[in-house]
Design a protein around this motif. Structure first.
Motif, PDB file in Angstrom:
ATOM      1  N   THR A 182       1.320  -1.414  -0.341  1.00 45.84           N
ATOM      2  CA  THR A 182       0.041   0.583  -0.059  1.00 45.84           C
ATOM      3  C   THR A 182       1.041   1.266   0.032  1.00 45.84           C
ATOM      4  O   THR A 182       0.701   2.281   0.028  1.00 45.84           O
ATOM      5  CB  THR A 182      -0.946   0.199   1.320  1.00 45.84           C
ATOM      6  N   SER A 183       2.380   1.125   0.284  1.00 45.47           N
ATOM      7  CA  SER A 183       2.956   2.348   0.123  1.00 45.47           C
ATOM      8  C   SER A 183       3.054   3.040  -1.091  1.00 45.47           C
ATOM      9  O   SER A 183       2.968   3.917  -1.079  1.00 45.47           O
ATOM     10  CB  SER A 183       4.630   2.246   0.505  1.00 45.47           C
ATOM     11  N   THR A 184       3.130   1.658  -2.193  1.00 44.01           N
ATOM     12  CA  THR A 184       3.522   2.959  -4.203  1.00 44.01           C
ATOM     13  C   THR A 184       2.020   3.596  -3.938  1.00 44.01           C
ATOM     14  O   THR A 184       2.427   3.358  -4.968  1.00 44.01           O
ATOM     15  CB  THR A 184       3.931   1.408  -4.135  1.00 44.01           C
ATOM     16  N   LEU A 185       0.049   2.990  -3.439  1.00 42.96           N
ATOM     17  CA  LEU A 185      -0.639   3.916  -3.570  1.00 42.96           C
ATOM     18  C   LEU A 185      -0.988   5.563  -3.364  1.00 42.96           C
ATOM     19  O   LEU A 185      -0.641   5.753  -1.348  1.00 42.96           O
ATOM     20  CB  LEU A 185      -2.052   2.707  -3.025  1.00 42.96           C
ATOM     21  N   ALA A 186      -1.380   5.721  -4.087  1.00 45.72           N
ATOM     22  CA  ALA A 186      -1.135   7.361  -3.758  1.00 45.72           C
ATOM     23  C   ALA A 186      -2.929   7.329  -2.960  1.00 45.72           C
ATOM     24  O   ALA A 186      -3.260   8.134  -1.829  1.00 45.72           O
ATOM     25  CB  ALA A 186      -1.770   8.192  -4.748  1.00 45.72           C
ATOM     26  N   ASP A 187      -4.176   6.777  -3.669  1.00 48.07           N
ATOM     27  CA  ASP A 187      -5.038   6.157  -2.425  1.00 48.07           C
ATOM     28  C   ASP A 187      -5.791   4.441  -3.154  1.00 48.07           C
ATOM     29  O   ASP A 187      -5.775   4.108  -3.911  1.00 48.07           O
ATOM     30  CB  ASP A 187      -6.492   7.718  -3.089  1.00 48.07           C
ATOM     31  N   TYR A 188      -6.738   4.295  -2.111  1.00 48.02           N
ATOM     32  CA  TYR A 188      -7.164   3.244  -2.521  1.00 48.02           C
ATOM     33  C   TYR A 188      -8.187   2.809  -1.975  1.00 48.02           C
ATOM     34  O   TYR A 188      -8.471   2.847  -0.830  1.00 48.02           O
ATOM     35  CB  TYR A 188      -6.126   1.629  -2.429  1.00 48.02           C
ATOM     36  N   SER A 189      -9.412   1.958  -2.134  1.00 50.43           N
ATOM     37  CA  SER A 189     -10.565   1.374  -1.617  1.00 50.43           C
ATOM     38  C   SER A 189     -11.170  -0.289  -2.397  1.00 50.43           C
ATOM     39  O   SER A 189     -11.098   0.153  -3.684  1.00 50.43           O
ATOM     40  CB  SER A 189     -11.859   2.069  -1.955  1.00 50.43           C
ATOM     41  N   GLY A 190     -12.287  -0.738  -1.997  1.00 53.81           N
ATOM     42  CA  GLY A 190     -12.183  -1.454  -2.563  1.00 53.81           C
ATOM     43  C   GLY A 190     -13.634  -2.421  -1.687  1.00 53.81           C
ATOM     44  O   GLY A 190     -13.840  -1.944  -0.612  1.00 53.81           O
ATOM     45  N   ARG A 191     -14.200  -2.705  -1.995  1.00 58.26           N
ATOM     46  CA  ARG A 191     -15.347  -3.389  -2.232  1.00 58.26           C
ATOM     47  C   ARG A 191     -15.956  -5.544  -2.064  1.00 58.26           C
ATOM     48  O   ARG A 191     -14.964  -5.691  -3.785  1.00 58.26           O
ATOM     49  CB  ARG A 191     -16.484  -2.987  -2.203  1.00 58.26           C
ATOM     50  N   MET A 192     -16.072  -6.333  -1.406  1.00 56.62           N
ATOM     51  CA  MET A 192     -15.759  -7.733  -0.999  1.00 56.62           C
ATOM     52  C   MET A 192     -16.946  -8.505  -0.848  1.00 56.62           C
ATOM     53  O   MET A 192     -17.451  -7.420   0.055  1.00 56.62           O
ATOM     54  CB  MET A 192     -14.540  -8.339  -0.454  1.00 56.62           C
ATOM     55  N   THR A 199     -19.239 -13.933  -5.978  1.00 56.84           N
ATOM     56  CA  THR A 199     -17.687 -13.680  -6.180  1.00 56.84           C
ATOM     57  C   THR A 199     -17.754 -11.925  -6.694  1.00 56.84           C
ATOM     58  O   THR A 199     -17.254 -12.177  -6.860  1.00 56.84           O
ATOM     59  CB  THR A 199     -17.560 -14.409  -7.266  1.00 56.84           C
ATOM     60  N   ASN A 200     -18.635 -11.526  -6.776  1.00 57.51           N
ATOM     61  CA  ASN A 200     -18.703  -9.757  -6.932  1.00 57.51           C
ATOM     62  C   ASN A 200     -17.787  -8.889  -6.153  1.00 57.51           C
ATOM     63  O   ASN A 200     -18.113  -9.640  -4.233  1.00 57.51           O
ATOM     64  CB  ASN A 200     -20.396  -9.526  -6.928  1.00 57.51           C
ATOM     65  N   GLU A 201     -16.870  -8.639  -6.960  1.00 58.23           N
ATOM     66  CA  GLU A 201     -15.914  -7.899  -6.046  1.00 58.23           C
ATOM     67  C   GLU A 201     -15.378  -6.328  -6.603  1.00 58.23           C
ATOM     68  O   GLU A 201     -15.637  -6.642  -8.179  1.00 58.23           O
ATOM     69  CB  GLU A 201     -14.495  -8.219  -5.930  1.00 58.23           C
ATOM     70  N   ILE A 202     -15.114  -5.279  -6.415  1.00 57.95           N
ATOM     71  CA  ILE A 202     -14.986  -4.016  -6.963  1.00 57.95           C
ATOM     72  C   ILE A 202     -13.830  -3.957  -5.419  1.00 57.95           C
ATOM     73  O   ILE A 202     -13.544  -3.675  -4.498  1.00 57.95           O
ATOM     74  CB  ILE A 202     -16.116  -3.012  -7.087  1.00 57.95           C
ATOM     75  N   ALA A 203     -12.751  -3.167  -6.591  1.00 63.13           N
ATOM     76  CA  ALA A 203     -11.246  -2.777  -6.432  1.00 63.13           C
ATOM     77  C   ALA A 203     -10.785  -1.676  -7.340  1.00 63.13           C
ATOM     78  O   ALA A 203     -10.958  -1.675  -8.442  1.00 63.13           O
ATOM     79  CB  ALA A 203     -10.404  -3.355  -6.070  1.00 63.13           C
ATOM     80  N   VAL A 204     -10.278  -0.424  -6.433  1.00 65.36           N
ATOM     81  CA  VAL A 204     -10.239   0.512  -7.386  1.00 65.36           C
ATOM     82  C   VAL A 204      -8.594   1.199  -6.372  1.00 65.36           C
ATOM     83  O   VAL A 204      -8.223   1.025  -5.558  1.00 65.36           O
ATOM     84  CB  VAL A 204     -10.748   2.524  -7.544  1.00 65.36           C
ATOM     85  N   PHE A 205      -7.049   0.745  -7.366  1.00 63.36           N
ATOM     86  CA  PHE A 205      -6.115   1.437  -6.856  1.00 63.36           C
ATOM     87  C   PHE A 205      -5.339   2.479  -7.513  1.00 63.36           C
ATOM     88  O   PHE A 205      -5.525   2.691  -9.231  1.00 63.36           O
ATOM     89  CB  PHE A 205      -5.336   0.486  -6.772  1.00 63.36           C
ATOM     90  N   LYS A 206      -5.204   3.771  -6.950  1.00 62.16           N
ATOM     91  CA  LYS A 206      -4.836   5.014  -7.506  1.00 62.16           C
ATOM     92  C   LYS A 206      -2.863   4.800  -6.637  1.00 62.16           C
ATOM     93  O   LYS A 206      -2.719   4.987  -6.025  1.00 62.16           O
ATOM     94  CB  LYS A 206      -4.716   6.151  -7.003  1.00 62.16           C
ATOM     95  N   VAL A 207      -2.349   4.675  -7.842  1.00 59.29           N
ATOM     96  CA  VAL A 207      -0.208   4.441  -8.080  1.00 59.29           C
ATOM     97  C   VAL A 207      -0.710   6.204  -7.715  1.00 59.29           C
ATOM     98  O   VAL A 207      -0.371   7.179  -8.189  1.00 59.29           O
ATOM     99  CB  VAL A 207      -0.517   3.474  -8.800  1.00 59.29           C
TER     100      VAL A 207
END
Length: 273
Positions: A182-192, A199-207
């Motif tokens: 997570t140190s390489t990410l500026a922001d992140y968020s996920g839903r499981m 199996t529905n899953e959503i994840a957004v990572f901002k590097v």
């Protein structure tokens, strides 16, 4: 004309003197003859000299009356007299300049022409239009604050496309499930999924850096393979759903989604970012 009048007066005076002299001589002669008849011879001698002067005035008298009718007739035919009155009306024509003052009376009528000139003076009024103030030299540059947060992007996606009940991921979930630092990410968020039957899953990572995008994508592929193995012998429909996962890169954002409506969620992601 004056000379002729004087001549006429002189002739009349001479004629009167001659006539008076002739009358006196006749009286003297009659008296002398009555008193003394003898000196008859002397009387004619005295009459002869008297006759001489009579002859002269008679000639003058004869000449004068000839001149008098010419004088009387002269005024009519004489061109000099007719010419003189013809010249007299000449000065009468000289007062014609009196018409000249009438002309200046017309000139003031043309004076109102300059009055029209001041009407053209209000033209310079529209000059104050140029104003340098409206130049928006400083345009608000799109600051990074405009970039949406990862959690806001997922919320916008879920509002656009309905999904089953999901819960938020923690930092440990991101490390354990995706193997991403997570140190390489500026922001992140996920839903499981809230339940293990989905199996529905959503994840957004901002590097922070673009070079880390490949690392994030590899972690997402590993997560999809893990979900497929979990449901391969458990729920076949959810296994097929896990096989249809999507990975989408939009700028510095990377999306991972498993859903039956994955295409609609991708559209909502791009719109939100």
């Amino acid at each position: 004309m004056k000379k002729r009048a004087i001549i006429l007066l002189l002739t009349t005076m001479i004629m009167g003197g001659v006539l008076s002299a002739c009358g006196g001589n006749n009286n003297n002669s009659s008296n002398n003859t009555a008193a003394s008849p003898t000196p008859t011879a002397t009387a004619p001698a005295e009459e002869s000299p008297s006759a001489s002067p009579d002859a002269q005035p008679s000639e003058e008298a004869s000449e004068t009356p000839a001149e008098s009718p010419s004088a009387s007739a002269s005024p009519d035919p004489s061109p000099s007299a007719s010419a003189e009155p013809s010249q007299t009306p000449a000065p009468s024509t000289e007062p014609v300049p009196s018409a000249k003052p009438s002309e200046p009376a017309k000139k003031p009528a043309a004076t109102p022409s300059p009055s029209a000139k001041p009407s053209a003076t209000p033209k310079p009024t529209p000059k104050p239009t140029p104003k340098p103030t409206p130049k928006p030299t400083v345009k608000p540059s799109p600051s990074p604050a405009v970039e949406a947060a990862a959690s806001d992007v997922i919320d916008a996606m879920l509002k656009a496309v309905e999904q089953p009940a999901l819960i938020a991921m923690t930092a440990d979930d991101v490390k354990n499930m995706y193997g991403i630092d997570t140190s390489t990410l500026a922001d992140y968020s996920g839903r499981m999924p809230l339940m293990n039957v989905k199996t529905n899953e959503i994840a957004v990572f901002k590097v922070k850096k673009e070079k880390d995008i490949d690392t994030v994508k590899k972690g997402m592929v590993k997560r999809a393979e893990a979900v497929q193995k979990q449901f391969e012998s458990y729920l076949q429909d959810q296994y097929e759903n896990a096989k249809n996962y999507k990975i989408v890169v939009q700028g510095n954002y990377v999306l991972f989604v498993i859903s039956e409506s994955a295409d609609d969620l991708v559209k909502a992601f791009k719109a939100a970012v």
